[in-house]
Design a protein around this motif. Structure first.
Motif, PDB file in Angstrom:
ATOM      1  N   UNK A 243       0.840  -1.200   0.000  1.00 52.82           N
ATOM      2  CA  UNK A 243       0.000   0.000   0.000  1.00 52.82           C
ATOM      3  C   UNK A 243       0.876   1.252   0.000  1.00 52.82           C
ATOM      4  N   UNK A 244       1.912   1.267   0.828  1.00 50.20           N
ATOM      5  CA  UNK A 244       2.828   2.401   0.893  1.00 50.20           C
ATOM      6  C   UNK A 244       3.599   2.579  -0.416  1.00 50.20           C
ATOM      7  N   UNK A 245       4.017   1.472  -1.012  1.00 53.62           N
ATOM      8  CA  UNK A 245       4.793   1.541  -2.255  1.00 53.62           C
ATOM      9  C   UNK A 245       4.012   2.208  -3.381  1.00 53.62           C
ATOM     10  N   UNK A 246       2.691   2.064  -3.363  1.00 53.82           N
ATOM     11  CA  UNK A 246       1.850   2.693  -4.387  1.00 53.82           C
ATOM     12  C   UNK A 246       1.389   4.097  -3.988  1.00 53.82           C
ATOM     13  N   UNK A 247       1.790   4.565  -2.805  1.00 50.39           N
ATOM     14  CA  UNK A 247       1.507   5.945  -2.419  1.00 50.39           C
ATOM     15  C   UNK A 247       0.560   6.143  -1.260  1.00 50.39           C
ATOM     16  N   UNK A 248      -0.058   5.069  -0.761  1.00 56.38           N
ATOM     17  CA  UNK A 248      -1.005   5.191   0.348  1.00 56.38           C
ATOM     18  C   UNK A 248      -0.262   5.482   1.656  1.00 56.38           C
ATOM     19  N   UNK A 249      -1.030   5.676   2.718  1.00 59.99           N
ATOM     20  CA  UNK A 249      -0.457   5.998   4.024  1.00 59.99           C
ATOM     21  C   UNK A 249      -0.854   4.952   5.061  1.00 59.99           C
ATOM     22  N   UNK A 250      -0.094   4.922   6.159  1.00 59.31           N
ATOM     23  CA  UNK A 250      -0.417   4.029   7.272  1.00 59.31           C
ATOM     24  C   UNK A 250      -0.581   4.847   8.548  1.00 59.31           C
ATOM     25  N   UNK A 280       0.339  -3.793  14.470  1.00 58.94           N
ATOM     26  CA  UNK A 280       0.133  -2.559  15.221  1.00 58.94           C
ATOM     27  C   UNK A 280      -0.041  -1.338  14.346  1.00 58.94           C
ATOM     28  N   UNK A 281      -0.034  -1.535  13.011  1.00 59.21           N
ATOM     29  CA  UNK A 281      -0.259  -0.451  12.057  1.00 59.21           C
ATOM     30  C   UNK A 281      -1.424  -0.833  11.152  1.00 59.21           C
ATOM     31  N   UNK A 284      -4.338   3.589   5.997  1.00 56.30           N
ATOM     32  CA  UNK A 284      -5.323   4.671   6.016  1.00 56.30           C
ATOM     33  C   UNK A 284      -6.199   4.579   4.775  1.00 56.30           C
ATOM     34  N   UNK A 285      -7.519   4.565   4.986  1.00 52.55           N
ATOM     35  CA  UNK A 285      -8.440   4.398   3.862  1.00 52.55           C
ATOM     36  C   UNK A 285      -8.521   5.636   2.972  1.00 52.55           C
ATOM     37  N   UNK A 286      -8.134   6.784   3.485  1.00 49.45           N
ATOM     38  CA  UNK A 286      -8.262   8.038   2.740  1.00 49.45           C
ATOM     39  C   UNK A 286      -7.432   8.001   1.458  1.00 49.45           C
TER      40      UNK A 286
END
Length: 351
Positions: A243-250, A280-281, A284-286
């Motif tokens: 998810x992070x690699x494609x630009x999303x956030x945690x 524990x992470x 983020x759906x946004x």
């Protein structure tokens, strides 16, 4: 002898020390299960963590090495209310003996209820478990948990070649793959993209593992390139990393999901499943749509993201894990992935 647990907020709790004298600092988490203790303490996702066991008879657990998720205990310390002066009745391996053999500290006769209240109020935090009663503050550094694993040919022959990017895989993952009839190679998360291409994978799995997924961010561009080229499955930490690699956030969760029966709902079918989780992470759906993802699973209790499907590339991720025991989610995870692998060979992955 007495030992102590010192929290990041400065509070100190004392109990009875079991094992060799030593100090260990790690993230303080809790485990509420009355069973599956052996899987939990050997799960690589728990590497270095200090675990509060809420079940007062946890030291009476029967340990079966065939169900371990790795070859050794991964947690850095155990906190329990149980009094070792009371009889401990075990049929298999004695918990305290195993912890002592591997030099993992245990504090018994602890006020676990008070500790759980602190964690639920202030969130999971660093803590030091120490055999020195005089210790009164956190003065050490948390150990590095981001190991550089080598390349292993786990299953040398098979119909298709699956490459596992290893952030700390569980034995249950390899157990599931071994039943698929596919060739399996495990390689390090410290990725060499040319090496991955040279292995000529038919599909790639980003495994689970411990810690903050942002620790792997220097590899995100290469992870994304791989996921754009090959059918890709992400599990646990691997789900967050993709998810992070494609630009999303945690986001850091106040108290993580650490349960073998965590309820998740499939957004399309509205079916509810019980899943195996330890994290524990959370993603983020946004703005997920902006990065090409749609949510495939959500947590029933808090609505957090539990699964993602990419709309353009053959990328599917799950916050939960397959298990060694029969579970409907095992079939859902692997049937979809292997179907994609079989159908995509020789065709462009790009939409």
């Amino acid at each position: 002898m007495e030992g102590s647990l010192i929290l990041a907020n400065g509070e100190k709790f004392t109990g009875q020390w079991q094992g060799n004298p030593k100090d260990h600092i790690g993230e303080l988490i809790y485990f509420t299960g009355m069973a599956r203790f052996q899987e939990f303490i050997t799960d690589p996702a728990n590497k270095g963590k200090v675990v509060i066991a809420t079940f007062p008879g946890i030291l009476n657990s029967d340990l079966d090495p065939s169900k371990f998720e790795s070859d050794q205990i991964q947690i850095g310390g155990l906190i329990t209310q149980q009094d070792v002066n009371m009889p401990v009745d075990v049929k298999g391996i004695n918990v305290l003996d195993l912890f002592s053999e591997q030099n993992i500290p245990v504090l018994t006769s602890m006020d676990t209820r008070a500790l759980i209240k602190r964690v639920k109020k202030e969130g999971e935090m660093p803590a030091i478990i120490s055999s020195k009663y005089t210790v009164n503050r956190l003065s050490a550094q948390m150990e590095d948990i981001y190991a550089n694993f080598g390349t292993e040919h786990i299953i040398p022959k098979g119909h298709k070649h699956i490459v596992v990017i290893n952030f700390g895989y569980k034995k249950s993952l390899i157990h599931s793959l071994s039943q698929s009839g596919h060739k399996v190679t495990v390689t390090s998360g410290h990725i060499d993209i040319s090496l991955i291409h040279s292995l000529k994978p038919d599909g790639i799995i980003f495994s689970g593992g411990p810690g903050n997924p942002l620790e792997w961010q220097k590899f995100f561009p290469d992870y994304k390139k791989l996921a754009m080229k090959y059918p890709t499955l992400g599990l646990g930490l691997g789900h967050q990393i993709l998810a992070l690699a494609f630009g999303a956030n945690i986001e850091k969760m106040p108290a993580g999901h650490r349960n073998f029966k965590e309820a998740v709902i499939e957004t399309d079918s509205q079916k509810v499943f019980m899943s195996n989780q330890n994290h524990g992470y959370t993603v983020n759906e946004k703005n997920l749509k902006q990065y090409g993802f749609r949510v495939s699973f959500k947590n029933v209790h808090d609505g957090t993201v539990e699964g993602l499907v990419h709309e353009q590339y053959l990328v599917v991720t799950y916050q939960f894990h397959p298990e060694q025991v029969h579970n409907p989610l095992n079939e859902l995870i692997f049937n979809h992935f292997f179907k994609t692998v079989n159908e995509s060979k020789g065709a462009s992955v790009y939409a």
